[in-house]
Design a protein around this motif. Structure first.
Motif, PDB file in Angstrom:
ATOM      1  N   ALA A  19       0.852  -1.193  -0.124  1.00 59.88           N
ATOM      2  CA  ALA A  19      -0.098  -0.075  -0.020  1.00 59.88           C
ATOM      3  C   ALA A  19       0.920   1.311  -0.038  1.00 59.88           C
ATOM      4  O   ALA A  19       0.604   2.142  -0.832  1.00 59.88           O
ATOM      5  CB  ALA A  19      -0.792  -0.053   1.196  1.00 59.88           C
ATOM      6  N   ARG A  20       1.795   1.326   0.598  1.00 60.32           N
ATOM      7  CA  ARG A  20       2.717   2.366   0.978  1.00 60.32           C
ATOM      8  C   ARG A  20       3.601   2.631  -0.458  1.00 60.32           C
ATOM      9  O   ARG A  20       3.562   3.702  -0.878  1.00 60.32           O
ATOM     10  CB  ARG A  20       3.920   2.136   1.912  1.00 60.32           C
ATOM     11  N   ASP A  21       3.907   1.752  -0.908  1.00 64.77           N
ATOM     12  CA  ASP A  21       4.717   1.829  -2.313  1.00 64.77           C
ATOM     13  C   ASP A  21       3.818   2.243  -3.336  1.00 64.77           C
ATOM     14  O   ASP A  21       4.223   2.976  -4.336  1.00 64.77           O
ATOM     15  CB  ASP A  21       5.507   0.473  -2.746  1.00 64.77           C
ATOM     16  N   SER A  22       2.581   1.806  -3.301  1.00 65.29           N
ATOM     17  CA  SER A  22       1.475   2.371  -4.343  1.00 65.29           C
ATOM     18  C   SER A  22       1.301   3.691  -4.334  1.00 65.29           C
ATOM     19  O   SER A  22       1.349   4.301  -5.372  1.00 65.29           O
ATOM     20  CB  SER A  22       0.070   1.546  -4.184  1.00 65.29           C
ATOM     21  N   VAL A  23       1.286   4.229  -3.097  1.00 67.36           N
ATOM     22  CA  VAL A  23       0.836   5.557  -2.694  1.00 67.36           C
ATOM     23  C   VAL A  23       2.358   6.413  -3.121  1.00 67.36           C
ATOM     24  O   VAL A  23       2.316   7.420  -3.852  1.00 67.36           O
ATOM     25  CB  VAL A  23       0.623   6.032  -1.304  1.00 67.36           C
ATOM     26  N   LEU A  24       3.503   5.889  -2.931  1.00 71.96           N
ATOM     27  CA  LEU A  24       4.557   6.835  -3.028  1.00 71.96           C
ATOM     28  C   LEU A  24       4.718   6.605  -4.775  1.00 71.96           C
ATOM     29  O   LEU A  24       5.255   7.796  -5.252  1.00 71.96           O
ATOM     30  CB  LEU A  24       5.813   5.771  -2.515  1.00 71.96           C
ATOM     31  N   LEU A  25       4.695   5.742  -5.421  1.00 65.99           N
ATOM     32  CA  LEU A  25       4.750   5.583  -6.691  1.00 65.99           C
ATOM     33  C   LEU A  25       3.806   6.538  -7.587  1.00 65.99           C
ATOM     34  O   LEU A  25       4.301   7.268  -8.235  1.00 65.99           O
ATOM     35  CB  LEU A  25       4.326   4.003  -7.394  1.00 65.99           C
ATOM     36  N   LEU A  26       2.515   6.783  -7.115  1.00 64.37           N
ATOM     37  CA  LEU A  26       1.519   7.710  -7.691  1.00 64.37           C
ATOM     38  C   LEU A  26       2.165   9.000  -7.421  1.00 64.37           C
ATOM     39  O   LEU A  26       2.172   9.859  -8.251  1.00 64.37           O
ATOM     40  CB  LEU A  26       0.319   7.271  -6.974  1.00 64.37           C
ATOM     41  N   GLU A  27       2.701   9.093  -6.189  1.00 62.32           N
ATOM     42  CA  GLU A  27       3.344  10.559  -6.028  1.00 62.32           C
ATOM     43  C   GLU A  27       4.345  10.831  -6.766  1.00 62.32           C
ATOM     44  O   GLU A  27       4.510  11.894  -7.117  1.00 62.32           O
ATOM     45  CB  GLU A  27       3.384  10.856  -4.281  1.00 62.32           C
ATOM     46  N   GLN A  28       5.429   9.776  -7.060  1.00 60.73           N
ATOM     47  CA  GLN A  28       6.281   9.985  -7.770  1.00 60.73           C
ATOM     48  C   GLN A  28       6.112  10.477  -9.057  1.00 60.73           C
ATOM     49  O   GLN A  28       6.891  11.233  -9.896  1.00 60.73           O
ATOM     50  CB  GLN A  28       7.331   8.730  -7.926  1.00 60.73           C
ATOM     51  N   LEU A  29       4.894   9.730  -9.630  1.00 63.41           N
ATOM     52  CA  LEU A  29       4.537  10.143 -11.091  1.00 63.41           C
ATOM     53  C   LEU A  29       3.669  11.451 -10.988  1.00 63.41           C
ATOM     54  O   LEU A  29       3.037  11.603 -12.157  1.00 63.41           O
ATOM     55  CB  LEU A  29       3.534   9.091 -11.541  1.00 63.41           C
ATOM     56  N   GLY A  30       3.696  12.134 -10.017  1.00 64.08           N
ATOM     57  CA  GLY A  30       3.064  13.587 -10.263  1.00 64.08           C
ATOM     58  C   GLY A  30       1.527  13.751  -9.430  1.00 64.08           C
ATOM     59  O   GLY A  30       0.970  14.895  -9.797  1.00 64.08           O
ATOM     60  N   CYS A  31       0.799  12.645  -8.811  1.00 62.65           N
ATOM     61  CA  CYS A  31      -0.103  12.546  -8.402  1.00 62.65           C
ATOM     62  C   CYS A  31      -0.305  13.108  -6.872  1.00 62.65           C
ATOM     63  O   CYS A  31       0.524  13.062  -6.319  1.00 62.65           O
ATOM     64  CB  CYS A  31      -0.960  11.159  -8.394  1.00 62.65           C
ATOM     65  N   ARG A  32      -1.411  13.797  -6.581  1.00 67.48           N
ATOM     66  CA  ARG A  32      -1.799  13.921  -5.291  1.00 67.48           C
ATOM     67  C   ARG A  32      -2.697  13.169  -4.737  1.00 67.48           C
ATOM     68  O   ARG A  32      -3.810  13.082  -5.380  1.00 67.48           O
ATOM     69  CB  ARG A  32      -2.278  15.779  -5.262  1.00 67.48           C
ATOM     70  N   VAL A 121       2.638   6.524 -18.844  1.00 64.81           N
ATOM     71  CA  VAL A 121       4.116   6.258 -18.458  1.00 64.81           C
ATOM     72  C   VAL A 121       4.154   4.676 -18.416  1.00 64.81           C
ATOM     73  O   VAL A 121       3.280   3.957 -18.024  1.00 64.81           O
ATOM     74  CB  VAL A 121       4.137   6.857 -16.996  1.00 64.81           C
ATOM     75  N   THR A 122       5.313   4.302 -19.333  1.00 62.28           N
ATOM     76  CA  THR A 122       5.859   2.958 -19.320  1.00 62.28           C
ATOM     77  C   THR A 122       6.843   2.593 -18.390  1.00 62.28           C
ATOM     78  O   THR A 122       7.183   1.613 -17.976  1.00 62.28           O
ATOM     79  CB  THR A 122       5.664   2.744 -20.650  1.00 62.28           C
ATOM     80  N   ASP A 123       7.762   3.790 -18.243  1.00 66.02           N
ATOM     81  CA  ASP A 123       9.144   3.518 -17.550  1.00 66.02           C
ATOM     82  C   ASP A 123       9.044   4.430 -16.377  1.00 66.02           C
ATOM     83  O   ASP A 123       9.236   5.775 -16.427  1.00 66.02           O
ATOM     84  CB  ASP A 123      10.392   3.873 -18.305  1.00 66.02           C
ATOM     85  N   VAL A 124       9.063   3.926 -15.093  1.00 65.59           N
ATOM     86  CA  VAL A 124       9.102   4.544 -13.891  1.00 65.59           C
ATOM     87  C   VAL A 124      10.582   4.816 -13.183  1.00 65.59           C
ATOM     88  O   VAL A 124      10.353   5.240 -11.902  1.00 65.59           O
ATOM     89  CB  VAL A 124       8.016   4.011 -12.792  1.00 65.59           C
ATOM     90  N   GLY A 125      11.153   4.299 -13.749  1.00 62.98           N
ATOM     91  CA  GLY A 125      12.620   4.447 -13.350  1.00 62.98           C
ATOM     92  C   GLY A 125      12.941   3.262 -12.392  1.00 62.98           C
ATOM     93  O   GLY A 125      14.068   3.647 -11.768  1.00 62.98           O
ATOM     94  N   ALA A 126      12.642   2.274 -12.389  1.00 60.95           N
ATOM     95  CA  ALA A 126      12.674   1.110 -11.346  1.00 60.95           C
ATOM     96  C   ALA A 126      13.934   0.468 -11.829  1.00 60.95           C
ATOM     97  O   ALA A 126      14.175   0.451 -13.122  1.00 60.95           O
ATOM     98  CB  ALA A 126      11.304   0.265 -11.405  1.00 60.95           C
ATOM     99  N   ARG A 127      14.429  -0.348 -10.941  1.00 57.47           N
ATOM    100  CA  ARG A 127      15.745  -1.153 -11.172  1.00 57.47           C
ATOM    101  C   ARG A 127      15.482  -2.249 -10.346  1.00 57.47           C
ATOM    102  O   ARG A 127      15.802  -1.926  -9.105  1.00 57.47           O
ATOM    103  CB  ARG A 127      16.903  -0.371 -11.018  1.00 57.47           C
ATOM    104  N   LEU A 128      15.677  -3.482 -10.827  1.00 53.29           N
ATOM    105  CA  LEU A 128      15.611  -4.786  -9.755  1.00 53.29           C
ATOM    106  C   LEU A 128      16.521  -5.714 -10.659  1.00 53.29           C
ATOM    107  O   LEU A 128      15.884  -6.312 -11.637  1.00 53.29           O
ATOM    108  CB  LEU A 128      14.271  -5.002  -9.639  1.00 53.29           C
ATOM    109  N   SER A 129      17.387  -6.247 -10.101  1.00 55.90           N
ATOM    110  CA  SER A 129      18.623  -7.147 -10.455  1.00 55.90           C
ATOM    111  C   SER A 129      18.070  -8.384 -10.489  1.00 55.90           C
ATOM    112  O   SER A 129      17.738  -9.014  -9.492  1.00 55.90           O
ATOM    113  CB  SER A 129      20.024  -7.037 -10.195  1.00 55.90           C
ATOM    114  N   GLY A 130      17.837  -9.480 -11.373  1.00 54.20           N
ATOM    115  CA  GLY A 130      17.674 -10.735 -11.349  1.00 54.20           C
ATOM    116  C   GLY A 130      16.418 -11.140 -12.570  1.00 54.20           C
ATOM    117  O   GLY A 130      15.926 -10.452 -13.336  1.00 54.20           O
TER     118      GLY A 130
END
Length: 239
Positions: A19-32, A121-130
């Motif tokens: 839930a936290r990461d969903s909110v942070l992601l939306l905020e990162q993409l410019g949403c209030r 948006v298709t690229d949110v700048g994420a990085r995860l190795s594996g």
């Protein structure tokens, strides 16, 4: 853009990081992000159990809580979103509530489809190795028609390789109360799902519906598989 966040019971009680990461992601993409504080369970457990009439007071409570504004409502779980979209059917005998339910249902958005189709948006700048496999939940792709959006977002996660696996779109066997009423069948379904996933030997299991991830992840843990289970919001917030 102003949006509302519908956290879901599992997000509130069991998977707060999702839930936290969903909110942070939306905020990162410019949403209030607005959180309607009176939101509650969508009633899906009761509805799936056949107790629709008993769930109606709860449905009305959810509708009233989400009427605070006219902004989009974002949900990180396809199953809960699907339940709310069917409110007009369950309230068919009360025309005023049908209209209110229809307005709420029209504003519901899955997290991934909102990011791709509404925000563009298709690229949110994420990085995860594996390496990872993606489990498409029945609620998301069968009931809501959301198939490509999660995969599009995952394809743009740097250093992450998505692996195919056998019978990807087969149900994991959870199905809410199905896993309780038909426990033996459900258990065999998730065993088969885990078998196919482990044939691919992934580092991560990714999904967009936490209930499925709890079911599959639980089976993996019981079998001793060291695969990390992640909701797509957690993946998209990885750096």
């Amino acid at each position: 853009m102003n949006v509302n966040f519908f956290v879901t019971c599992i997000g509130d009680a069991l998977k707060s990081r999702m839930a936290r990461d969903s909110v942070l992601l939306l905020e990162q993409l410019g949403c209030r992000v607005h959180f309607p504080e009176k939101q509650s369970c969508c009633g899906q457990p009761a509805i799936n159990g056949g107790y629709v009439n008993s769930a109606i007071p709860g449905m009305k409570s959810v509708i009233a809580a989400l009427e605070e504004n006219d902004d989009p409502i974002i949900s990180p779980a396809g199953s809960c979103m699907n339940a709310i979209r069917h409110y007009p059917e369950y309230l068919a005998g009360e025309p005023e509530w049908v209209q209110r339910a229809e307005r709420i249902a029209a504003r519901m958005n899955d997290l991934t489809s909102f990011i791709v189709n509404t925000l563009g948006v298709t690229d949110v700048g994420a990085r995860l190795s594996g390496t990872a496999v993606y489990h498409p939940s029945c609620s998301l792709f069968r009931k809501l028609g959301v198939r490509e959006e999660p995969l599009t977002l995952l394809d743009h996660v740097r250093d992450l390789q998505l692996l195919p696996f056998k019978a990807e779109e087969t149900c994991c066997g959870f199905g809410g109360t199905f896993s309780v009423k038909m426990a033996e069948i459900s258990g065999e379904m998730v065993k088969e799902k885990v078998h196919h996933i482990m044939d691919a030997k992934p580092d991560y299991l990714i999904g967009a519906d936490v209930s499925c991830l709890l079911n599959i992840g639980g089976r993996m843990q019981r079998e001793g598989h060291p695969v990390k289970v992640m909701h797509i919001a957690e993946v998209l917030m990885s750096r």
